[in-house]
Design a protein around this motif. Structure first.
Motif: not given
Length: 105
Positions: A13, A47, A52, A84
């Motif tokens: 992340e 992503y 994710t 997102y």
């Protein structure tokens, strides 16, 4: 064949966040000790595609054809999608600001 490295979800992340902030690939790799730039590209692709949940998959386990981990409930999916979309909006705002600066010059 080389050894497989399992990166924590937080590293994945953070790598995506840094790339979205415009940090170069080489710097992200150095900062987070990522060995392969293809790995970073995969994370970015996941992503951008809203996948994710794949950040949590174990090494060698591929979630394809829309099949994610069974333990992800609807609320977690919506939270991930919301995160997102918020990040996507931030990128667009940054681009718009850059574009405005370009036209001023």
């Amino acid at each position: 064949m080389g050894t497989r490295i399992s990166y924590p979800v937080e590293v994945k992340e953070e790598a995506v966040r840094l790339r979205l902030a415009g940090v170069p690939v080489a710097e992200v790799m150095e900062r987070l000790d990522i060995k392969n730039k293809t790995q970073l590209k995969n994370w970015m692709k996941w992503y951008r595609n809203g996948e994710t949940h794949r950040f949590q998959q174990p090494v060698g386990k591929q979630y394809t054809f829309g099949k994610g981990p069974e333990n992800v409930n609807e609320m977690e999916k919506l939270k991930a999608e919301n995160r997102y979309l918020k990040q996507h909006i931030e990128v667009l705002k940054k681009y718009k600001e850059l574009e405005r600066k370009w036209y001023q010059e």
